[in-house]
Design a protein around this motif. Structure first.
Motif, PDB file in Angstrom:
ATOM      1  N   ALA A 131       0.743  -1.359  -0.004  1.00  0.00           N
ATOM      2  CA  ALA A 131      -0.142  -0.327   0.244  1.00  0.00           C
ATOM      3  C   ALA A 131       0.939   1.435   0.170  1.00  0.00           C
ATOM      4  CB  ALA A 131      -1.101   0.353   1.042  1.00  0.00           C
ATOM      5  N   ILE A 132       1.655   1.033   1.026  1.00  0.00           N
ATOM      6  CA  ILE A 132       2.689   2.135   1.056  1.00  0.00           C
ATOM      7  C   ILE A 132       3.423   2.539  -0.065  1.00  0.00           C
ATOM      8  CG2 ILE A 132       5.463   3.117   2.405  1.00  0.00           C
ATOM      9  CD1 ILE A 132       3.971   1.543   4.324  1.00  0.00           C
ATOM     10  N   SER A 133       3.985   1.720  -0.731  1.00  0.00           N
ATOM     11  CA  SER A 133       4.624   1.755  -2.444  1.00  0.00           C
ATOM     12  C   SER A 133       3.643   2.020  -3.942  1.00  0.00           C
ATOM     13  CB  SER A 133       4.546   0.337  -2.658  1.00  0.00           C
ATOM     14  OG  SER A 133       5.660  -0.084  -4.655  1.00  0.00           O
ATOM     15  N   GLN A 134       2.539   1.063  -3.412  1.00  0.00           N
ATOM     16  CA  GLN A 134       2.069   1.704  -4.483  1.00  0.00           C
ATOM     17  C   GLN A 134       1.368   3.665  -4.592  1.00  0.00           C
ATOM     18  OE1 GLN A 134      -1.559  -1.474  -4.161  1.00  0.00           O
ATOM     19  NE2 GLN A 134      -0.676  -2.358  -5.699  1.00  0.00           N
ATOM     20  N   ALA A 135       0.943   4.252  -3.209  1.00  0.00           N
ATOM     21  CA  ALA A 135       0.251   5.749  -2.930  1.00  0.00           C
ATOM     22  C   ALA A 135       1.459   5.557  -2.696  1.00  0.00           C
ATOM     23  CB  ALA A 135      -0.424   5.531  -1.280  1.00  0.00           C
ATOM     24  N   LYS A 136       2.985   5.652  -2.563  1.00  0.00           N
ATOM     25  CA  LYS A 136       4.239   6.479  -2.311  1.00  0.00           C
ATOM     26  C   LYS A 136       3.523   7.763  -1.946  1.00  0.00           C
ATOM     27  CE  LYS A 136       6.029   5.858  -6.878  1.00  0.00           C
ATOM     28  NZ  LYS A 136       7.441   4.977  -6.730  1.00  0.00           N
ATOM     29  N   ILE A 137       4.015   7.210  -0.527  1.00  0.00           N
ATOM     30  CA  ILE A 137       4.269   7.740   1.231  1.00  0.00           C
ATOM     31  C   ILE A 137       4.617   7.385   1.404  1.00  0.00           C
ATOM     32  CG2 ILE A 137       2.988   7.822   3.611  1.00  0.00           C
ATOM     33  CD1 ILE A 137       0.543   5.605   2.172  1.00  0.00           C
ATOM     34  N   LYS A 138       5.190   9.398   1.150  1.00  0.00           N
ATOM     35  CA  LYS A 138       6.606   9.606   1.723  1.00  0.00           C
ATOM     36  C   LYS A 138       6.621  10.087   3.249  1.00  0.00           C
ATOM     37  CE  LYS A 138       9.757   9.861  -1.669  1.00  0.00           C
ATOM     38  NZ  LYS A 138      11.513  10.370  -1.905  1.00  0.00           N
ATOM     39  N   GLY A 139       7.839  10.075   3.899  1.00  0.00           N
ATOM     40  CA  GLY A 139       7.538  10.387   5.306  1.00  0.00           C
ATOM     41  C   GLY A 139       6.846   9.634   6.065  1.00  0.00           C
ATOM     42  N   ASP A 140       6.469  10.074   7.594  1.00  0.00           N
ATOM     43  CA  ASP A 140       6.079   8.998   7.983  1.00  0.00           C
ATOM     44  C   ASP A 140       4.427   9.023   8.237  1.00  0.00           C
ATOM     45  OD1 ASP A 140       4.333  11.360   8.368  1.00  0.00           O
ATOM     46  OD2 ASP A 140       4.585  11.428  11.084  1.00  0.00           O
ATOM     47  N   GLY A 141       4.273   9.853   6.432  1.00  0.00           N
ATOM     48  CA  GLY A 141       2.309   8.836   6.124  1.00  0.00           C
ATOM     49  C   GLY A 141       1.271   9.953   6.705  1.00  0.00           C
ATOM     50  N   GLY A 142       1.639  10.550   7.856  1.00  0.00           N
ATOM     51  CA  GLY A 142       0.519  11.588   8.775  1.00  0.00           C
ATOM     52  C   GLY A 142      -0.179  10.589   9.003  1.00  0.00           C
ATOM     53  N   PRO A 143      -1.368  11.200   9.488  1.00  0.00           N
ATOM     54  CA  PRO A 143      -2.813  10.275   9.526  1.00  0.00           C
ATOM     55  C   PRO A 143      -2.953   8.864   9.306  1.00  0.00           C
ATOM     56  CG  PRO A 143      -3.749  12.367   9.040  1.00  0.00           C
ATOM     57  CD  PRO A 143      -2.160  12.220   8.413  1.00  0.00           C
ATOM     58  N   ILE A 144      -2.327   8.809   7.918  1.00  0.00           N
ATOM     59  CA  ILE A 144      -2.703   6.963   7.085  1.00  0.00           C
ATOM     60  C   ILE A 144      -1.279   6.501   8.242  1.00  0.00           C
ATOM     61  CG2 ILE A 144      -2.709   5.937   5.036  1.00  0.00           C
ATOM     62  CD1 ILE A 144      -3.776   8.317   3.206  1.00  0.00           C
ATOM     63  N   GLY A 145      -0.479   6.820   7.797  1.00  0.00           N
ATOM     64  CA  GLY A 145       1.195   6.273   8.328  1.00  0.00           C
ATOM     65  C   GLY A 145       0.885   5.372   9.969  1.00  0.00           C
ATOM     66  N   ALA A 146      -0.205   7.244  10.824  1.00  0.00           N
ATOM     67  CA  ALA A 146       0.008   6.914  11.581  1.00  0.00           C
ATOM     68  C   ALA A 146      -1.125   5.251  11.437  1.00  0.00           C
ATOM     69  CB  ALA A 146      -0.628   7.507  12.692  1.00  0.00           C
ATOM     70  N   GLU A 147      -2.219   5.558  11.675  1.00  0.00           N
ATOM     71  CA  GLU A 147      -2.915   4.210  11.202  1.00  0.00           C
ATOM     72  C   GLU A 147      -2.510   2.801  10.872  1.00  0.00           C
ATOM     73  OE1 GLU A 147      -7.460   3.500   8.333  1.00  0.00           O
ATOM     74  OE2 GLU A 147      -6.909   5.425   9.270  1.00  0.00           O
ATOM     75  N   LEU A 148      -1.756   2.834   9.988  1.00  0.00           N
ATOM     76  CA  LEU A 148      -1.353   1.211   9.459  1.00  0.00           C
ATOM     77  C   LEU A 148      -0.745   1.148  10.308  1.00  0.00           C
ATOM     78  CD1 LEU A 148       0.673   2.029   5.651  1.00  0.00           C
ATOM     79  CD2 LEU A 148      -1.574   0.530   6.776  1.00  0.00           C
ATOM     80  N   MET A 149       0.747   1.769  11.016  1.00  0.00           N
ATOM     81  CA  MET A 149       1.682   1.003  12.434  1.00  0.00           C
ATOM     82  C   MET A 149       0.722   1.183  13.786  1.00  0.00           C
ATOM     83  SD  MET A 149       3.904   1.315  10.991  1.00  0.00           S
ATOM     84  CE  MET A 149       5.194   0.501  12.797  1.00  0.00           C
ATOM     85  N   GLY A 150      -0.493   2.094  13.717  1.00  0.00           N
ATOM     86  CA  GLY A 150      -1.081   1.457  14.897  1.00  0.00           C
ATOM     87  C   GLY A 150      -2.064   0.157  15.009  1.00  0.00           C
ATOM     88  N   GLY A 151      -2.503  -0.076  13.128  1.00  0.00           N
ATOM     89  CA  GLY A 151      -3.075  -1.269  12.998  1.00  0.00           C
ATOM     90  C   GLY A 151      -2.531  -2.512  13.447  1.00  0.00           C
TER      91      GLY A 151
END
Lengths: 163, 180
Positions: A131-151
């Motif tokens: 998902a990170i690769s497809q969306a090219k999420i850089k940095g900590d990913g903001g709320p999406i990143g927090a949700e991913l890591m929290g999950g």
């Protein structure tokens, strides 16, 4: 009673000190920035490696899932890919990839056995990386990143509680 | 104390890393910091060969290596056998930050530990630490390497590493916390 082991201290002559000199009036941040720029030249190559590793991770995950976690070669391959990503991604602006990779590697390293349940947890990590690769999420990913890591954290916590 | 800028052009560094791309990252950072003499090795045997021909001032090494394990390579360097300098500062660079991994590297004789992913700032800080705070070496029956107690002040409050003054230094305990 056994004798206490002898302890010998050896002074360090520190020959490096004689080989370097302080550059007065130059901000060390300039030096660090120059080195960062030097590494940034490799970012294009990293993007290619990242994309290739995501495909390879998917393949290794499929083999591991099909074996119910018993295919040791697939597990070894999966860990190598995750280990490489966690060690490299953060340098090129993908700290979230490094965090997910680190979580997966630690999960493998600290698991006594790998079976169906463990494969499920690892699969979630690989899906997160895709998902990170497809969306090219850089940095900590903001709320999406927090949700991913929290999950992922919750899944591992639940897993630990059941052990 | 403010970080100083050091000219590192006379310093030589050996980079031991089995992953080609990771080796490129480390070499680029080190050259970017001004080191002009950077040797590269893909495995422990190649690194030992390099060191015998061209002694390095600093070794920057991966810990999880293909072939010769990182621990075996570091032990060989610290043995000082066959012309190796046992006092060479060694920076272990690893993405594996599980406590038992770091403690193994420390107890084998590493000088500094650097967690991947690396940044120029973090690697420079380790090099400056080696320049400014060289640690004396210790030889006991089972260990030879930099003194694992970093500070010698009377008021030192950090972890105590010696068996005689160890209180809580159990790697498994730290791992259990890290796992959550």
């Amino acid at each position: 009673m056994a004798d206490k082991p002898k302890v010998e201290f050896i002074d360090n002559p520190n020959p490096i000190r004689r080989k370097v000199r302080v550059e007065q009036g130059i901000d060390p941040q300039n030096l660090i920035k120059r080195a960062d720029n030097q590494v940034a030249k490799l970012s294009g190559e990293f993007e290619e490696i990242f994309a290739e590793n995501i495909v390879a991770l998917g393949d290794a995950m499929t083999s591991l899932r099909q074996s119910g976690g018993t295919d040791e070669e697939s597990l070894r391959r999966l860990r190598v890919l995750l280990h490489d990503l966690r060690g490299q991604a953060g340098t090129f602006g993908y700290p979230l990839v490094s965090k997910v990779g680190d979580s997966a590697c630690k999960f493998i390293d600290l698991s006594e056995t790998i079976g169906g349940t463990e494969v499920g947890v690892l699969n979630m990590h690989v899906d997160a990386l895709k998902a990170i690769s497809q969306a090219k999420i850089k940095g900590d990913g903001g709320p999406i990143g927090a949700e991913l890591m929290g999950g992922l954290r919750k899944v591992i916590q639940k897993y630990n509680e059941k052990r | 104390m403010a970080l100083k800028t050091y000219a590192l052009d006379a310093v030589s560094v050996l980079v031991l890393e089995d992953n080609r791309f990771m080796r490129s990252i480390l070499v680029n950072v080190i050259k970017g910091l001004g080191v002009t003499h950077v040797l590269e090795a893909r495995d422990g045997n190649e690194a030992l060969e390099e060191l015998r021909n061209h002694p390095a001032d600093i070794i920057v090494m991966d810990w999880e290596l293909d072939g010769m394990p990182g621990s075996k390579f570091l032990q060989t360097v610290r043995s000082g056998k066959r012309g190796l300098n046992p006092l060479t500062p060694v920076i272990v660079v690893s993405a594996n930050t599980i406590a038992r991994n770091i403690l193994q590297a420390r107890d084998t004789g590493m000088t500094e530990f650097l967690a991947k992913p690396v940044s120029a700032a973090s690697l420079y800080a380790r090099i400056v630490s080696i320049i400014e705070n060289p640690r004396r070496f210790v030889r006991t029956g089972s260990y030879f390497g930099p003194d694992r107690r970093r500070r010698f002040e009377a008021g030192y409050m950090g972890p105590k590493r010696r068996s005689e003054d160890r209180t809580l230094d159990d790697a498994d305990d730290i791992d259990a916390v890290n796992r959550a």
